[in-house]
Design a protein around this motif. Sequence first.
Motif, PDB file in Angstrom:
ATOM      1  N   TRP A 128       0.388  -1.199   0.428  1.00 34.66           N
ATOM      2  CA  TRP A 128       0.018   0.377   0.306  1.00 34.66           C
ATOM      3  C   TRP A 128       0.757   1.709  -0.095  1.00 34.66           C
ATOM      4  O   TRP A 128       0.581   2.039  -0.397  1.00 34.66           O
ATOM      5  CB  TRP A 128      -1.281   0.116   0.866  1.00 34.66           C
ATOM      6  N   ASN A 171      -0.496  -7.227  -1.595  1.00 37.48           N
ATOM      7  CA  ASN A 171      -0.942  -7.345  -0.486  1.00 37.48           C
ATOM      8  C   ASN A 171      -2.439  -6.413  -1.054  1.00 37.48           C
ATOM      9  O   ASN A 171      -2.560  -5.629  -1.063  1.00 37.48           O
ATOM     10  CB  ASN A 171      -0.436  -6.842   0.642  1.00 37.48           C
ATOM     11  N   GLU A 172      -4.023  -7.429  -0.873  1.00 36.95           N
ATOM     12  CA  GLU A 172      -4.991  -7.063  -1.185  1.00 36.95           C
ATOM     13  C   GLU A 172      -4.871  -5.611  -1.803  1.00 36.95           C
ATOM     14  O   GLU A 172      -5.507  -5.034  -1.740  1.00 36.95           O
ATOM     15  CB  GLU A 172      -5.758  -6.474   0.722  1.00 36.95           C
ATOM     16  N   TRP A 174      -7.724  -5.152  -3.296  1.00 34.56           N
ATOM     17  CA  TRP A 174      -9.188  -4.563  -3.431  1.00 34.56           C
ATOM     18  C   TRP A 174      -8.986  -3.468  -2.231  1.00 34.56           C
ATOM     19  O   TRP A 174      -9.722  -2.547  -2.410  1.00 34.56           O
ATOM     20  CB  TRP A 174      -9.381  -6.120  -2.371  1.00 34.56           C
ATOM     21  N   VAL A 175      -8.458  -3.897  -0.970  1.00 30.17           N
ATOM     22  CA  VAL A 175      -8.076  -3.031  -0.198  1.00 30.17           C
ATOM     23  C   VAL A 175      -7.837  -1.340  -0.822  1.00 30.17           C
ATOM     24  O   VAL A 175      -7.677  -0.175  -1.053  1.00 30.17           O
ATOM     25  CB  VAL A 175      -7.357  -3.100   1.067  1.00 30.17           C
ATOM     26  N   LEU A 179     -10.787   1.164  -0.953  1.00 34.75           N
ATOM     27  CA  LEU A 179     -10.680   2.291   0.318  1.00 34.75           C
ATOM     28  C   LEU A 179     -10.220   3.122  -0.249  1.00 34.75           C
ATOM     29  O   LEU A 179     -10.282   4.168   0.416  1.00 34.75           O
ATOM     30  CB  LEU A 179     -10.253   1.354   1.542  1.00 34.75           C
ATOM     31  N   TYR A 299      -9.862 -12.220   8.280  1.00 35.06           N
ATOM     32  CA  TYR A 299     -10.486 -11.186   9.794  1.00 35.06           C
ATOM     33  C   TYR A 299     -11.810 -11.544  10.056  1.00 35.06           C
ATOM     34  O   TYR A 299     -11.949 -12.358  11.206  1.00 35.06           O
ATOM     35  CB  TYR A 299     -10.331  -9.703   9.913  1.00 35.06           C
ATOM     36  N   PRO A 316     -17.418   0.648   0.028  1.00 38.67           N
ATOM     37  CA  PRO A 316     -15.947   0.441  -1.254  1.00 38.67           C
ATOM     38  C   PRO A 316     -16.935  -0.258  -2.316  1.00 38.67           C
ATOM     39  O   PRO A 316     -15.783  -0.329  -3.068  1.00 38.67           O
ATOM     40  CB  PRO A 316     -14.903  -0.256   0.099  1.00 38.67           C
ATOM     41  N   TRP A 337     -14.966  -5.881  14.985  1.00 40.69           N
ATOM     42  CA  TRP A 337     -15.175  -6.568  13.557  1.00 40.69           C
ATOM     43  C   TRP A 337     -15.446  -8.174  14.501  1.00 40.69           C
ATOM     44  O   TRP A 337     -15.496  -8.684  15.718  1.00 40.69           O
ATOM     45  CB  TRP A 337     -14.065  -7.525  12.743  1.00 40.69           C
ATOM     46  N   GLU A 364      -2.712 -13.499   6.653  1.00 42.80           N
ATOM     47  CA  GLU A 364      -2.661 -12.087   7.775  1.00 42.80           C
ATOM     48  C   GLU A 364      -4.334 -13.467   8.851  1.00 42.80           C
ATOM     49  O   GLU A 364      -5.153 -13.881   7.860  1.00 42.80           O
ATOM     50  CB  GLU A 364      -3.286 -11.089   7.873  1.00 42.80           C
ATOM     51  N   TRP A 411      -1.200 -11.962  11.762  1.00 41.42           N
ATOM     52  CA  TRP A 411      -1.230 -10.854  12.237  1.00 41.42           C
ATOM     53  C   TRP A 411      -1.409  -9.591  13.380  1.00 41.42           C
ATOM     54  O   TRP A 411      -2.852  -9.592  13.802  1.00 41.42           O
ATOM     55  CB  TRP A 411      -2.372 -10.003  10.899  1.00 41.42           C
ATOM     56  N   GLU A 418      -2.015   1.088  12.595  1.00 42.07           N
ATOM     57  CA  GLU A 418      -2.995   0.362  11.837  1.00 42.07           C
ATOM     58  C   GLU A 418      -3.552   1.378  10.876  1.00 42.07           C
ATOM     59  O   GLU A 418      -4.746   1.826  11.360  1.00 42.07           O
ATOM     60  CB  GLU A 418      -4.321  -0.144  13.428  1.00 42.07           C
ATOM     61  N   TRP A 419      -3.167   1.772   9.850  1.00 39.94           N
ATOM     62  CA  TRP A 419      -3.961   2.620   8.778  1.00 39.94           C
ATOM     63  C   TRP A 419      -4.664   3.947   9.189  1.00 39.94           C
ATOM     64  O   TRP A 419      -4.171   4.838  10.440  1.00 39.94           O
ATOM     65  CB  TRP A 419      -4.228   1.640   7.332  1.00 39.94           C
ATOM     66  N   PHE A 427      -3.181  -4.739  16.902  1.00 38.27           N
ATOM     67  CA  PHE A 427      -3.021  -6.362  16.807  1.00 38.27           C
ATOM     68  C   PHE A 427      -2.361  -7.310  16.939  1.00 38.27           C
ATOM     69  O   PHE A 427      -1.474  -8.125  16.780  1.00 38.27           O
ATOM     70  CB  PHE A 427      -3.064  -5.797  15.084  1.00 38.27           C
TER      71      PHE A 427
HETATM   72  C1  GBH Z   1      -5.258  -5.952   6.770  1.00 34.41           C
HETATM   73  O1  GBH Z   1      -6.159  -5.576   5.950  1.00 34.41           O
HETATM   74  C2  GBH Z   1      -3.736  -6.066   6.169  1.00 34.41           C
HETATM   75  O2  GBH Z   1      -3.194  -6.288   5.242  1.00 34.41           O
HETATM   76  C3  GBH Z   1      -3.195  -5.153   7.315  1.00 34.41           C
HETATM   77  O3  GBH Z   1      -2.211  -3.938   7.185  1.00 34.41           O
HETATM   78  C4  GBH Z   1      -4.121  -4.695   8.745  1.00 34.41           C
HETATM   79  O4  GBH Z   1      -3.028  -4.229   9.130  1.00 34.41           O
HETATM   80  C5  GBH Z   1      -5.081  -5.350   9.086  1.00 34.41           C
HETATM   81  O5  GBH Z   1      -5.133  -6.060   7.817  1.00 34.41           O
HETATM   82  C6  GBH Z   1      -5.583  -5.207  10.190  1.00 34.41           C
HETATM   83  O6  GBH Z   1      -6.714  -4.411   9.604  1.00 34.41           O
HETATM   84  O7  GBH Z   1     -13.601  -0.719   5.228  1.00 34.41           O
HETATM   85  O8  GBH Z   1     -15.762  -0.855   5.180  1.00 34.41           O
HETATM   86  O9  GBH Z   1     -14.148  -2.782   3.622  1.00 34.41           O
HETATM   87  C7  GBH Z   1      -7.636  -5.987   6.503  1.00 34.41           C
HETATM   88  C8  GBH Z   1      -8.462  -4.826   5.437  1.00 34.41           C
HETATM   89  C9  GBH Z   1     -10.051  -4.584   6.816  1.00 34.41           C
HETATM   90  C10 GBH Z   1     -11.256  -5.321   4.696  1.00 34.41           C
HETATM   91  C11 GBH Z   1     -11.976  -4.180   6.990  1.00 34.41           C
HETATM   92  C12 GBH Z   1     -11.981  -4.970   4.871  1.00 34.41           C
HETATM   93  C13 GBH Z   1     -13.368  -4.306   5.948  1.00 34.41           C
HETATM   94  C14 GBH Z   1     -14.491  -3.072   6.482  1.00 34.41           C
HETATM   95  N1  GBH Z   1     -10.024  -5.316   5.919  1.00 34.41           N
HETATM   96  N2  GBH Z   1     -12.537  -4.387   5.687  1.00 34.41           N
HETATM   97  S1  GBH Z   1     -14.572  -1.527   5.760  1.00 34.41           S
END
Ligand code: GBH
Length: 464
Positions: A128, A171-172, A174-175, A179, A299, A316, A337, A364, A411, A418-419, A427
């Motif tokens: 990211w 990595n992800e 989708w995010v 996002l 998760y 999203p 969550w 993760e 993870w 945490e972003w 975590f």
């Molecule tokens: C991962 O992302 C990451 O790879 C990592 O860096 C991060 O620290 C870890 O998980 C914990 O967050 O925003 O409406 O879509 C997980 C990403 C987070 C994506 C929850 C889906 C659901 C709510 N996910 N999210 S929404």
Amino acid sequence: SDVKVGREVLTFPPDFLWGAATAAFQIEGSTTVDGRGASIWDTFAATPGKVLAGDTGDPACDHYNRYQSDVDLMASLGLAAYRFSVAWPRIQPTGSGAVEERGLAFYDRLVDSLLEKDIQPLVTLYHWDLPQVLEDFGGWRNRDTAYRFADYAAIVHDRLGDRVQAWTTLNEPWVSAFLGYGNGIHAPGITDAVASLEAAHHLLLAHGLATQALRAQAPESHRLSIVLNFSTVWGDDEEAVRKVDGLQNRILLDPICGRGYPLDVLQDTTWLGDWTNVVRDGDMETIATPIDWIGVNYYSPTRVVPADPDHVPFGPHAGLRGAAIAPPQGELTGFGWEQNADAFTELLLRLSRDTNGIPLVVTENGSAFPDVVDPMGRVVDVERTKYLVDHVRAVHRAISEGADVRGYLAWSLLDNFEWAAGYSQRFGIVHVDYETQRRTVKESAVTLSRIIGQNGLPAHGYTI
Ligand code: GBH
């Protein structure tokens, strides 16, 4: 008898890979040293209102300076594998061209330290932190970024490929796409549904091009992958489930597995405009370049309900109509969550059917809770330990029912950035005091360590 059941042990396959994961921006700190360029997360975190409490990537866990003692810590926990990411702006400060030797040298030292302790490195090339200069040219909305990524991937692989066998492109994605460019919760903070779909395509293309570049350089032994975040989508309304599953899981998985974009997702999103204009001849073949494993980040499940089709919820899932995300149920983590290990087993079984036999690695899985160091200097994280044990059992159940899962990485190794939530969500299986940078091994880390030691765990109870 009951006694026997109580002692039943769940054993994992002999070469099952156990470890923990992190990501560069979340732990390294030192964002301006050794020639590192700015990333979109530096910019985003410096923008008021984007990250909770104005937290930034500095000093994070100061891992850039403390990597050696962090590796020692991993060794003391008995980790067999460590998944980390390489910060693109340390390697190419402006995203293309000149290579920063001091950045490469850092990951070189890290890999050597891991190997010295017999810890297998799993390298993620992109978690990211896009170089800001590339975002100034459109970031993942710009097709050119995919080619820049493949160049960068080849540079890192050329340097570390003699010692690192397991590689992940992205990595992800989708995010990054949904996002980053869709709901704008993540960097670069764009809110544009069409842009998010175009970004998704360019991310997939970047993955395919980088996979080809690495394959061209790599000996046969190298294991290439992408890491995707999946969720089990649950709800009583089949249409609502189909729509969200499409935009959450299948939109990226199907192209990777060679099936192209799912037709129903294309139909559900055309009303936004023709985002598939960005798809060029040959792209879908590039995206489907064979890989050796798929990383699964899991998760929590997603609950969905039908919704007014004339209403487009802000979220999203680009173009989602007629379905909405419902509140989580049952026990929640400190981050809100849903904790549901059954959804994890279901997901792994579903993926092992949908991926044409490509092996899976859990790259993760974890939970956030507001841990405190007690007066005895311990962190007794009962809830995280329960989450860990339940989810490791869920993996075991999936394997025993036929899923091809090769490893489990928690993870995260450390509490970290945490972003958008900054340092408010922990975590880690190891606690970090951000004042002193002291690391304290939590009960969950001790538990994981024992699971690794036995390559398994008892079928019941939480005292491992
Ligand atoms: C991962 O992302 C990451 O790879 C990592 O860096 C991060 O620290 C870890 O998980 C914990 O967050 O925003 O409406 O879509 C997980 C990403 C987070 C994506 C929850 C889906 C659901 C709510 N996910 N999210 S929404």
